[in-house]
Scaffold this motif. Structure first.
Motif, PDB file in Angstrom:
ATOM      1  N   ALA A 287       0.833  -1.210   0.000  1.00  0.00           N
ATOM      2  CA  ALA A 287       0.000   0.000   0.000  1.00  0.00           C
ATOM      3  C   ALA A 287       0.861   1.251   0.000  1.00  0.00           C
ATOM      4  O   ALA A 287       0.633   2.182  -0.778  1.00  0.00           O
ATOM      5  CB  ALA A 287      -0.930  -0.003   1.207  1.00  0.00           C
ATOM      6  N   ALA A 288       1.879   1.270   0.851  1.00  0.00           N
ATOM      7  CA  ALA A 288       2.733   2.450   0.942  1.00  0.00           C
ATOM      8  C   ALA A 288       3.425   2.718  -0.393  1.00  0.00           C
ATOM      9  O   ALA A 288       3.469   3.853  -0.877  1.00  0.00           O
ATOM     10  CB  ALA A 288       3.765   2.257   2.055  1.00  0.00           C
TER      11      ALA A 288
ATOM     12  N   GLU B 261       2.495   1.746  -3.367  1.00  0.00           N
ATOM     13  CA  GLU B 261       1.515   2.126  -4.382  1.00  0.00           C
ATOM     14  C   GLU B 261       1.107   3.599  -4.212  1.00  0.00           C
ATOM     15  O   GLU B 261       0.900   4.309  -5.197  1.00  0.00           O
ATOM     16  CB  GLU B 261       0.319   1.183  -4.254  1.00  0.00           C
ATOM     17  CG  GLU B 261      -0.552   0.979  -5.466  1.00  0.00           C
ATOM     18  CD  GLU B 261       0.112   0.463  -6.720  1.00  0.00           C
ATOM     19  OE1 GLU B 261       1.281   0.025  -6.682  1.00  0.00           O
ATOM     20  OE2 GLU B 261      -0.538   0.535  -7.763  1.00  0.00           O
ATOM     21  N   ILE B 262       1.017   4.052  -2.958  1.00  0.00           N
ATOM     22  CA  ILE B 262       0.675   5.467  -2.722  1.00  0.00           C
ATOM     23  C   ILE B 262       1.766   6.368  -3.307  1.00  0.00           C
ATOM     24  O   ILE B 262       1.478   7.337  -4.024  1.00  0.00           O
ATOM     25  CB  ILE B 262       0.485   5.734  -1.220  1.00  0.00           C
ATOM     26  CG1 ILE B 262      -0.801   5.067  -0.720  1.00  0.00           C
ATOM     27  CG2 ILE B 262       0.428   7.236  -0.934  1.00  0.00           C
ATOM     28  CD1 ILE B 262      -1.004   5.133   0.766  1.00  0.00           C
TER      29      ILE B 262
ATOM     30  N   ARG C  38       3.826   5.688  -5.670  1.00  0.00           N
ATOM     31  CA  ARG C  38       3.802   5.592  -7.124  1.00  0.00           C
ATOM     32  C   ARG C  38       2.649   6.411  -7.719  1.00  0.00           C
ATOM     33  O   ARG C  38       2.806   7.066  -8.747  1.00  0.00           O
ATOM     34  CB  ARG C  38       3.639   4.124  -7.515  1.00  0.00           C
ATOM     35  CG  ARG C  38       4.187   3.767  -8.863  1.00  0.00           C
ATOM     36  CD  ARG C  38       4.119   2.284  -9.035  1.00  0.00           C
ATOM     37  NE  ARG C  38       2.745   1.822  -9.159  1.00  0.00           N
ATOM     38  CZ  ARG C  38       2.052   1.891 -10.297  1.00  0.00           C
ATOM     39  NH1 ARG C  38       2.604   2.389 -11.379  1.00  0.00           N
ATOM     40  NH2 ARG C  38       0.811   1.455 -10.349  1.00  0.00           N
ATOM     41  N   LEU C  39       1.511   6.399  -7.043  1.00  0.00           N
ATOM     42  CA  LEU C  39       0.368   7.177  -7.545  1.00  0.00           C
ATOM     43  C   LEU C  39       0.628   8.673  -7.400  1.00  0.00           C
ATOM     44  O   LEU C  39       0.139   9.470  -8.209  1.00  0.00           O
ATOM     45  CB  LEU C  39      -0.906   6.775  -6.811  1.00  0.00           C
ATOM     46  CG  LEU C  39      -1.461   5.400  -7.175  1.00  0.00           C
ATOM     47  CD1 LEU C  39      -2.640   5.042  -6.292  1.00  0.00           C
ATOM     48  CD2 LEU C  39      -1.870   5.356  -8.639  1.00  0.00           C
ATOM     49  N   ILE C  40       1.398   9.044  -6.359  1.00  0.00           N
ATOM     50  CA  ILE C  40       1.745  10.461  -6.216  1.00  0.00           C
ATOM     51  C   ILE C  40       2.605  10.902  -7.403  1.00  0.00           C
ATOM     52  O   ILE C  40       2.396  11.977  -7.975  1.00  0.00           O
ATOM     53  CB  ILE C  40       2.469  10.713  -4.874  1.00  0.00           C
ATOM     54  CG1 ILE C  40       1.455  10.576  -3.730  1.00  0.00           C
ATOM     55  CG2 ILE C  40       3.121  12.082  -4.838  1.00  0.00           C
ATOM     56  CD1 ILE C  40       2.061  10.634  -2.353  1.00  0.00           C
TER      57      ILE C  40
ATOM     58  N   ARG D  14       0.193  11.321 -10.258  1.00  0.00           N
ATOM     59  CA  ARG D  14      -0.813  12.369 -10.151  1.00  0.00           C
ATOM     60  C   ARG D  14      -0.204  13.756 -10.313  1.00  0.00           C
ATOM     61  O   ARG D  14      -0.803  14.633 -10.926  1.00  0.00           O
ATOM     62  CB  ARG D  14      -1.515  12.238  -8.799  1.00  0.00           C
ATOM     63  CG  ARG D  14      -2.543  13.295  -8.473  1.00  0.00           C
ATOM     64  CD  ARG D  14      -3.743  13.186  -9.416  1.00  0.00           C
ATOM     65  NE  ARG D  14      -4.809  14.086  -9.026  1.00  0.00           N
ATOM     66  CZ  ARG D  14      -4.770  15.414  -9.165  1.00  0.00           C
ATOM     67  NH1 ARG D  14      -3.706  15.976  -9.684  1.00  0.00           N
ATOM     68  NH2 ARG D  14      -5.799  16.150  -8.786  1.00  0.00           N
TER      69      ARG D  14
ATOM     70  N   VAL E 130       4.016  -2.780  -9.400  1.00  0.00           N
ATOM     71  CA  VAL E 130       4.092  -4.022  -8.624  1.00  0.00           C
ATOM     72  C   VAL E 130       4.457  -5.202  -9.526  1.00  0.00           C
ATOM     73  O   VAL E 130       5.029  -6.186  -9.065  1.00  0.00           O
ATOM     74  CB  VAL E 130       2.775  -4.254  -7.857  1.00  0.00           C
ATOM     75  CG1 VAL E 130       1.663  -4.674  -8.776  1.00  0.00           C
ATOM     76  CG2 VAL E 130       2.968  -5.288  -6.767  1.00  0.00           C
TER      77      VAL E 130
END
Lengths: 288, 316
Positions: free
Chosen positions: B102-103, B105-106, B108-110, B113, B228
Motif C-alpha cells: 500500500a505504501a 503504491e501510494i 507511485r500514484l503520487i 498524479r 508491482v
C-alpha cells in the motif's frame, strides 16, 4: 442533488461486484490460509468467458455468465489441487505460486484475445430513470441483483447446510475439524470453487461495462486487498460492509476529484487500518 | 575475469541488458538484506524508483552534478524508508507485506498524479547522463553501454562487498536473530524495531543507488517502470534463487535473465515470456522450495566425490 443521487447509484453498483470479488478472496483465505494473488485474474477469466461465448459465439448473455461461473470455478479447483494443496503448510509459498499462476493466466489471455480492450455490447440498452437526471442501466441492475442473490445464497449455505458447517469449522480450526472427520481436501476444494466462481461471475457480469483487458486483474486485486484489510481479514460480513464503504468513498472522490486521488485515498484507508487496527474495522473474532 | 571480458563478446542490445542485469543484481541483493529480518516487502521497487526520481530531479531541477546526485538519491531513498518504517513496522509478516504494498503504491500514484515535479504518467525524460571524461589516451563516454557497464560493475561490486560485510557483522547476526527468535532477541535487550528499521533503511539506500544507476543510464523514469509487476520479478529472482545464502538471489537474477533474454528471445516467443516466467516460478516453489542455491552444495559434494573417486581409481 442529481449528482449526489447518481453517485449513490454508481457506488451501489461498484459495491456489488467488489463485494463478490472480496468475499471470494476472504473465503479462500479463511479455509486455506493463503492469499490468492491471482484472484484478479480469475475475475479477468470470467470476463473473457463472456467475451468468448457471448460476443464471439453469440450465446445468450446469461448462458455465457453461467459458463463463466463454471469455468472459473473449475480454474479454482485446478489451483487448489496443483498449487495450494502441496503448499498447505507454507502460506508464503502458496502466495508466490499464485503469482506464477497469475502470469500464466494473463499470458494466455493475451495470446487468445490480444492486449486490446474488448468492447462488448450489453445485452440490453434499456435504462431506468430513477428520478429526473438519475439513471441506472439494466446491466448495472443485473450486477446488483446477482450480487444480492449470490451472497444471500452463500450466507444461507454457510449457516444452514452441512457443507457450510464443515467449511466454517475448517476455517476456525483445521485440526479439530479433521478430528471430527471433516475432509480438509473436500472443504478446501469447495471453498476454492465457490471463491473462484464468485470472482468469475463478477467478471462475467461486468464484462460489458468495464471493457476488459488481460491486465484488468491488477486494479481488481488492489481493490480486493483494500476491502479485505479494511473489513478485517477472514470476516465475510466485514468484507461486504467494507466493499460498500470503499465503493462509496472511491466513487465520491472519483466524481469530485479524479480516479488517481481516489486510489490514493483508498490505499491510505488501508494503511491507516493496518496501523491502527490490523484486525480490520469489523474484527476477525467470527471468521468465515 | 569473465565479467570484465563479457561485454566485448556481446551484441549491442545484449550489452544494454548486461548493464540492467548488473543493476538488478544490486537491487535483489539489497532486497535480501531486508528479508534477513524475516519481513518481505512489496515496496522495494518503489524505493528503487524513489532513488531514481530523486537523483533525476536533483540533477535536472537543482543542477547537482550526476555523481553527487546519485549518492543523494540513494540517501533520499533511505530517508523515505526511515519515514515509512514508523507505520510499517507496527506490522509483521503478512500485514507488513500488504502494508508495504500500500505504501509503495501510494508513492507511485503520487508520481503519477503530480505533474510538477514528477512529470505525471509520462515521468521524467532527458535525465542528464553520467559525465564522460578524458584520462590521457582513454576517453570515457558513459553513453556507451560497455563503459557504463564497467562503471556499474564497480559500483555494484563495492556495494555487494559492503552488504556482505554488514551481513557478517554483529548487526547482520542480530538481523538473523530477529528473524528466527524475535521474542528471545527482545528478551536479551535487542530493540527489534530499531534493527528492523536499520535493515529496511540500509536495504533502501542500496535499492535507491540501483535506481539512480538506472535513471542516469536509461535517461527516463516513469511510474509504470516501478509498478508491482516489476516487484513480482524481484520476488521471483529471490525465490527462485533462494534467500538462505548471500549468492542465492544473485544466482536467481543472473540465471533467469539469461534464460529470459537469451533462450526465450532466441525462441522468438515474446508474448509467451511471462507464461514461462510464471511456470518457472510455480515449478521452483513446488519442486525446489529451497531455491537454486540449494543445488550448489549438492553440486559441490558431487564434484568432490567424483574427484576422490578419480584419485582412488588408479590405485585399485
Amino acid at each position: 442533488m442529481e449528482l449526489i443521487l447518481q453517485t449513490i447509484v454508481n457506488a451501489t453498483y461498484a459495491a456489488s461486484y467488489m463485494a463478490l470479488v472480496a468475499v471470494g478472496l476472504v473465503l479462500i483465505f479463511g479455509v486455506m490460509g493463503v492469499i490468492n494473488f491471482a484472484h484478479g485474474e480469475l475475475y479477468m477469466a470470467g470476463a473473457y468467458t463472456v467475451v468468448f461465448f457471448y460476443a464471439d459465439l453469440d450465446f445468450p448473455f446469461f448462458a455465457a455468465v453461467a459458463l463463466g461461473l463454471l469455468f472459473v470455478g473449475c480454474l479454482g479447483l485446478v489451483m487448489e489441487r496443483a498449487l495450494f494443496r502441496p503448499m498447505r503448510d507454507n502460506p508464503l509459498g502458496g502466495l508466490i505460486a499464485s503469482i506464477g499462476f497469475l502470469l500464466v493466466l494473463q499470458t494466455l489471455a493475451v495470446v487468445g484475445f490480444g492486449v486490446r480492450m474488448e468492447h462488448i455490447p450489453p445485452p440490453t440498452q434499456e435504462k431506468i430513470v430513477v428520478i429526473e437526471g438519475v439513471i441506472l442501466t439494466w446491466q448495472r441492475l443485473y450486477v446488483i441483483l446477482a450480487t444480492v442473490v449470490l451472497l444471500g445464497a452463500l450466507w444461507v449455505f454457510l449457516r444452514r447446510s452441512k457443507f457450510g458447517w464443515a467449511l466454517r469449522a475448517c476455517a476456525q480450526d483445521p485440526e479439530a475439524a479433521a478430528l471430527q472427520g471433516i475432509s480438509m481436501n473436500n472443504t478446501a476444494r469447495l471453498a476454492m470453487f465457490i471463491g473462484a466462481a464468485l470472482a468469475g461471475v463478477a467478471g462475467a457480469l461486468t464484462a460489458p461495462l468495464v471493457s476488459p483487458t488481460p491486465y484488468i486483474g491488477h486494479s481488481i486485486i488492489v481493490t480486493a486487498f483494500i476491502i479485505i484489510i479494511v473489513g478485517g481479514i477472514g470476516s465475510l460480513e466485514g468484507a461486504v460492509i467494507a466493499a460498500v464503504l470503499y465503493a462509496f468513498v472511491h466513487t465520491i472522490v472519483t466524481t469530485y476529484y479524479d480516479g488517481v486521488v481516489a486510489n490514493i485515498v483508498g490505499l491510505s484507508m488501508m494503511l491507516i487500518v493496518l496501523v491502527v487496527k490490523p484486525t480490520g474495522l469489523f474484527g476477525a473474532k467470527e471468521r468465515a | 575475469m569473465g565479467l570484465i571480458a563479457a561485454p566485448h563478446l556481446l551484441s549491442f542490445s545484449q550489452q544494454e541488458i548486461a548493464v540492467l542485469l548488473v543493476i538488478n543484481v544490486l537491487l535483489v541483493a539489497s532486497y535480501r538484506l531486508m528479508t534477513l529480518t524475516g519481513e518481505w516487502s512489496l515496496g522495494h521497487v518503489v524505493i528503487m524508483g524513489t532513488g531514481a526520481y530523486a537523483s533525476a530531479l536533483f540533477t535536472k531541477s537543482l543542477g547537482v552534478p550526476v555523481p553527487i546526485s546519485m549518492v543523494l538519491g540513494a540517501l533520499f531513498a533511505g530517508l523515505v524508508a526511515l519515514g515509512l518504517s514508523f507505520p510499517l513496522f507496527r506490522m509483521k509478516g503478512f500485514y507488513f507485506l500488504i502494508g508495504s504494498f500500500a505504501a509503495g503504491e501510494i508513492i507511485r500514484l503520487i508520481w503519477k498524479r503530480f505533474t510538477n515535479p514528477f512529470g505525471g504518467p509520462k515521468g521524467i525524460k532527458r535525465i542528464p547522463e553520467f559525465p564522460g571524461f578524458d584520462l590521457g589516451p582513454f576517453t570515457f563516454d558513459f553513453y556507451e553501454p560497455v563503459t557504463y557497464y564497467y562503471f556499474a560493475l564497480i559500483v555494484v561490486t563495492v556495494s555487494l562487498f559492503i552488504l556482505y560485510r554488514i551481513e557478517r557483522s554483529r548487526i547482520g547476526l542480530t538481523f538473523h536473530a530477529i528473524h528466527w527468535q524475535d521474542k528471545l532477541a527482545e528478551s536479551v535487550g535487542v530493540d527489534t524495531f530499531r534493527y528492523r528499521t536499520l535493515a529496511f533503511v540500509i536495504a533502501s539506500v542500496f535499492a535507491g543507488l540501483a535506481g539512480a544507476l538506472y535513471a542516469h543510464y536509461v535517461g527516463t523514469v516513469n511510474p509504470n517502470r516501478f509498478s508491482v509487476e516489476e516487484m513480482v520479478f524481484v520476488l521471483i529472482w529471490a525465490i527462485v534463487g533462494g534467500t538462505a545464502t548471500f549468492y542465492g538471489p544473485i544466482l536467481g537474477v543472473v540465471i533467469l535473465t539469461v534464460i529470459n533474454e537469451v533462450v526465450l528471445r532466441s525462441l522468438g516467443v515474446d508474448t509467451l515470456r511471462p507464461l514461462f516466467y510464471g511456470a518457472i516460478l510455480i515449478f521452483s516453489v513446488l519442486l525446489l522450495p529451497a531455491g537454486l542455491e540449494s543445488l550448489v552444495p549438492k553440486a559441490r559434494t558431487w564434484l568432490t566425490r567424483r574427484r576422490t573417486e578419480a584419485e582412488r581409481s588408479p590405485t585399485q
